[in-house]
Design a protein around this motif. Structure first.
Motif, PDB file in Angstrom:
ATOM      1  N   PRO A  88     -50.091  24.525 -22.035  1.00  0.00           N
ATOM      2  CA  PRO A  88     -50.845  23.705 -21.068  1.00  0.00           C
ATOM      3  C   PRO A  88     -52.209  23.253 -21.595  1.00  0.00           C
ATOM      4  N   MET A  89     -52.982  24.181 -22.145  1.00  0.00           N
ATOM      5  CA  MET A  89     -54.314  23.809 -22.615  1.00  0.00           C
ATOM      6  C   MET A  89     -54.232  22.946 -23.865  1.00  0.00           C
ATOM      7  N   PHE A  90     -53.261  23.216 -24.724  1.00  0.00           N
ATOM      8  CA  PHE A  90     -53.138  22.421 -25.942  1.00  0.00           C
ATOM      9  C   PHE A  90     -52.731  20.992 -25.613  1.00  0.00           C
ATOM     10  N   TRP A  91     -51.848  20.812 -24.663  1.00  0.00           N
ATOM     11  CA  TRP A  91     -51.452  19.456 -24.271  1.00  0.00           C
ATOM     12  C   TRP A  91     -52.628  18.695 -23.661  1.00  0.00           C
ATOM     13  N   ILE A  92     -53.462  19.376 -22.898  1.00  0.00           N
ATOM     14  CA  ILE A  92     -54.672  18.737 -22.377  1.00  0.00           C
ATOM     15  C   ILE A  92     -55.601  18.351 -23.519  1.00  0.00           C
ATOM     16  N   ILE A  94     -54.681  17.522 -26.521  1.00  0.00           N
ATOM     17  CA  ILE A  94     -54.107  16.321 -27.151  1.00  0.00           C
ATOM     18  C   ILE A  94     -54.594  15.065 -26.428  1.00  0.00           C
ATOM     19  N   ALA A  95     -54.472  15.074 -25.098  1.00  0.00           N
ATOM     20  CA  ALA A  95     -54.907  13.913 -24.319  1.00  0.00           C
ATOM     21  C   ALA A  95     -56.410  13.687 -24.459  1.00  0.00           C
ATOM     22  N   LEU A  96     -57.184  14.775 -24.453  1.00  0.00           N
ATOM     23  CA  LEU A  96     -58.639  14.662 -24.543  1.00  0.00           C
ATOM     24  C   LEU A  96     -59.060  14.017 -25.861  1.00  0.00           C
ATOM     25  N   TYR A  97     -58.518  14.485 -26.974  1.00  0.00           N
ATOM     26  CA  TYR A  97     -58.977  13.982 -28.267  1.00  0.00           C
ATOM     27  C   TYR A  97     -58.390  12.614 -28.597  1.00  0.00           C
ATOM     28  N   ILE A 113     -53.175   7.264 -36.538  1.00  0.00           N
ATOM     29  CA  ILE A 113     -52.325   8.186 -35.780  1.00  0.00           C
ATOM     30  C   ILE A 113     -51.242   7.383 -35.082  1.00  0.00           C
ATOM     31  N   HIS A 114     -50.002   7.755 -35.299  1.00  0.00           N
ATOM     32  CA  HIS A 114     -48.865   7.037 -34.724  1.00  0.00           C
ATOM     33  C   HIS A 114     -48.082   7.955 -33.780  1.00  0.00           C
ATOM     34  N   ALA A 115     -47.159   7.350 -33.039  1.00  0.00           N
ATOM     35  CA  ALA A 115     -46.407   8.096 -32.028  1.00  0.00           C
ATOM     36  C   ALA A 115     -45.710   9.333 -32.594  1.00  0.00           C
ATOM     37  N   PRO A 116     -45.080   9.269 -33.785  1.00  0.00           N
ATOM     38  CA  PRO A 116     -44.434  10.483 -34.307  1.00  0.00           C
ATOM     39  C   PRO A 116     -45.411  11.641 -34.501  1.00  0.00           C
ATOM     40  N   ALA A 117     -46.634  11.350 -34.905  1.00  0.00           N
ATOM     41  CA  ALA A 117     -47.621  12.417 -35.083  1.00  0.00           C
ATOM     42  C   ALA A 117     -47.998  13.046 -33.748  1.00  0.00           C
ATOM     43  N   ILE A 118     -48.126  12.214 -32.715  1.00  0.00           N
ATOM     44  CA  ILE A 118     -48.447  12.731 -31.381  1.00  0.00           C
ATOM     45  C   ILE A 118     -47.289  13.579 -30.864  1.00  0.00           C
ATOM     46  N   ALA A 135     -54.306  16.084 -37.445  1.00  0.00           N
ATOM     47  CA  ALA A 135     -54.673  14.699 -37.159  1.00  0.00           C
ATOM     48  C   ALA A 135     -55.065  14.460 -35.708  1.00  0.00           C
ATOM     49  N   VAL A 136     -54.361  15.063 -34.772  1.00  0.00           N
ATOM     50  CA  VAL A 136     -54.542  14.710 -33.361  1.00  0.00           C
ATOM     51  C   VAL A 136     -55.591  15.589 -32.700  1.00  0.00           C
ATOM     52  N   VAL A 137     -55.458  16.894 -32.839  1.00  0.00           N
ATOM     53  CA  VAL A 137     -56.401  17.850 -32.243  1.00  0.00           C
ATOM     54  C   VAL A 137     -57.205  18.494 -33.363  1.00  0.00           C
ATOM     55  N   PRO A 138     -58.515  18.407 -33.359  1.00  0.00           N
ATOM     56  CA  PRO A 138     -59.305  19.095 -34.390  1.00  0.00           C
ATOM     57  C   PRO A 138     -58.991  20.592 -34.390  1.00  0.00           C
ATOM     58  N   GLY A 139     -58.790  21.134 -35.571  1.00  0.00           N
ATOM     59  CA  GLY A 139     -58.420  22.546 -35.663  1.00  0.00           C
ATOM     60  C   GLY A 139     -56.989  22.825 -35.256  1.00  0.00           C
ATOM     61  N   GLY A 140     -56.214  21.769 -35.040  1.00  0.00           N
ATOM     62  CA  GLY A 140     -54.840  21.948 -34.571  1.00  0.00           C
ATOM     63  C   GLY A 140     -53.937  22.648 -35.571  1.00  0.00           C
ATOM     64  N   TRP A 141     -54.357  22.691 -36.847  1.00  0.00           N
ATOM     65  CA  TRP A 141     -53.549  23.387 -37.851  1.00  0.00           C
ATOM     66  C   TRP A 141     -53.361  24.853 -37.487  1.00  0.00           C
ATOM     67  N   SER A 142     -54.389  25.463 -36.895  1.00  0.00           N
ATOM     68  CA  SER A 142     -54.291  26.882 -36.564  1.00  0.00           C
ATOM     69  C   SER A 142     -53.284  27.122 -35.439  1.00  0.00           C
ATOM     70  N   VAL A 143     -53.179  26.170 -34.508  1.00  0.00           N
ATOM     71  CA  VAL A 143     -52.183  26.299 -33.437  1.00  0.00           C
ATOM     72  C   VAL A 143     -50.783  26.117 -34.008  1.00  0.00           C
TER      73      VAL A 143
END
Length: 374
Positions: A88-92, A94-97, A113-118, A135-143
């Motif tokens: 839930p928080m990660f999806w929010i 995504i929308a925020l960034y 950033i393209h649709a496949p990346a999202i 690419a989409v969420v900063p620090g998203g690599w850790s998630v």
């Protein structure tokens, strides 16, 4: 123990320390202090992510080992809990960034950033490619890595309950770590000016961080084994000293396993002897909301930069420290709201789903035509 699951204040405190380190390093890069010593200290905060991984491994192993004794489908329930906790928080985020940064080319996505990346990010498989991992969420690599660890743990955990399998898992993670560094750079081709994507991908993907998680699994086995105080203290201290030496001497791409061993040993010591300096009300409270703090502090830094507030703190060591405290405070306040209205409802939803599935009657086996049951 509550319902067979240990809740240790030290674990929450370590999460709090970890996220404070992450906020520290990113603040230091925005409000760089003039002092070399302070700059080096702030850069060490980057290792907070590895501390997260060690603590995650420890708690997940303890949690699943205790729950598996009274659940009919512990693997299914384990995965439901993890998705309900993170999604839930990660999806929010995504929308925020996406709203803040748009789809334009950037450092982590030089082709945009393209649709496949999202879609890959929303499905937690963005860790499979250099142009999606962050690419989409900063620090998203850790998630992405965390979800990869969940999948690996779900498959391996039933066997990782004693010392020998846990050490074999650590050894296998080191082999995969070495193969990651040797093979992955040859799988992707980029122009010279974009080759940093591959270098970072090698370091950030799940196999590049797997030894850290495996060190946390070994720490869990040692914790559950109930090692006597003196041998535990001596062994953990020796591990920390050896890991610190390797961390200091090895080049950055090779020191990740040493960081994992250092934090695994430190976690064992702090779990057994929770020193007030590290385990206190502030670190515990911050740790309980650490996931949202991690995701939201990038937006807080963007707000400081975009509003010109960062200029107020620029040019001095005291200003860098003050900005760190301000960013951490704002992110923690926002995280409290996110914890209350996003994370807790998501966790509760996962719990209700598990309860419903556990109470559902098992499907009856099909009876062949003409059997005595007809």
């Amino acid at each position: 123990m509550t319902h067979g699951i240990a809740k240790y204040d030290a674990v929450d405190a370590l999460r709090g320390i970890a996220v404070a380190g992450v906020v520290l390093v990113h603040t230091g890069r925005q409000a760089m202090p003039p002092s070399d010593a302070l700059r080096a200290a702030m850069n060490l905060g980057a290792c907070g992510v590895q501390l997260f991984f060690v603590v995650s491994a420890l708690t997940l192993c303890l949690s699943r080992a205790s729950r598996s004794r009274h659940e009919s489908r512990p693997l299914r329930n384990f995965l439901i809990r993890r998705v309900a906790r993170v999604a839930p928080m990660f999806w929010i985020a995504i929308a925020l960034y996406l709203a803040l940064h748009g789809l334009a080319p950037g450092y982590w996505a030089p082709n945009g950033i393209h649709a496949p990346a999202i879609a890959a990010t929303a499905l937690f498989v963005h860790g499979l490619h250099p142009e999606t991992i962050n690419a989409v969420v900063p620090g998203g690599w850790s998630v992405a890595d965390e979800m990869g660890f969940y999948a690996i743990l779900a498959l391996c955990l039933p066997n990782l309950v004693t010392r020998r399998p846990a050490l074999l898992f650590l050894a296998a993670s080191l082999v995969l770590f070495a193969l990651d560094g040797a093979v992955v750079p040859h799988l992707f081709s980029y122009p010279d000016q974009q080759h940093y994507l591959v270098r970072n991908f090698v370091r950030f993907n799940v196999f590049g961080q797997l030894p850290v998680f495996a060190a946390g699994v070994v720490a869990c086995v040692a914790f559950r084994a109930g090692v006597a105080d003196r041998p535990l203290a001596a062994g953990a201290t020796l591990c920390m000293l050896g890991a610190a030496f390797c961390w200091w001497r090895l080049p950055q791409p090779l020191c990740t396993p040493a960081i994992g061993v250092f934090f695994a040993a430190a976690t064992l010591l702090l779990a057994r002897w929770p020193a007030r300096l590290f385990v206190n009300r502030a670190t515990i409270a911050l740790g309980r909301r650490s996931f949202s703090v991690f995701l939201l502090h990038f937006a807080v830094l963007d707000a400081f930069s975009g509003s010109g507030a960062s200029a107020w703190f620029a040019g001095s060591d005291a200003g860098s420290v003050l900005q760190f405290l301000c960013v951490l405070g704002v992110a923690a306040a926002l995280a409290w709201v996110a914890w209350r209205y996003v994370e807790q409802p998501g966790i509760a939803c996962g719990r209700r789903l598990i309860d419903a599935l556990e109470q559902a009657p098992a499907p009856r086996a099909a009876v062949p035509h003409g059997s005595p049951a007809d």
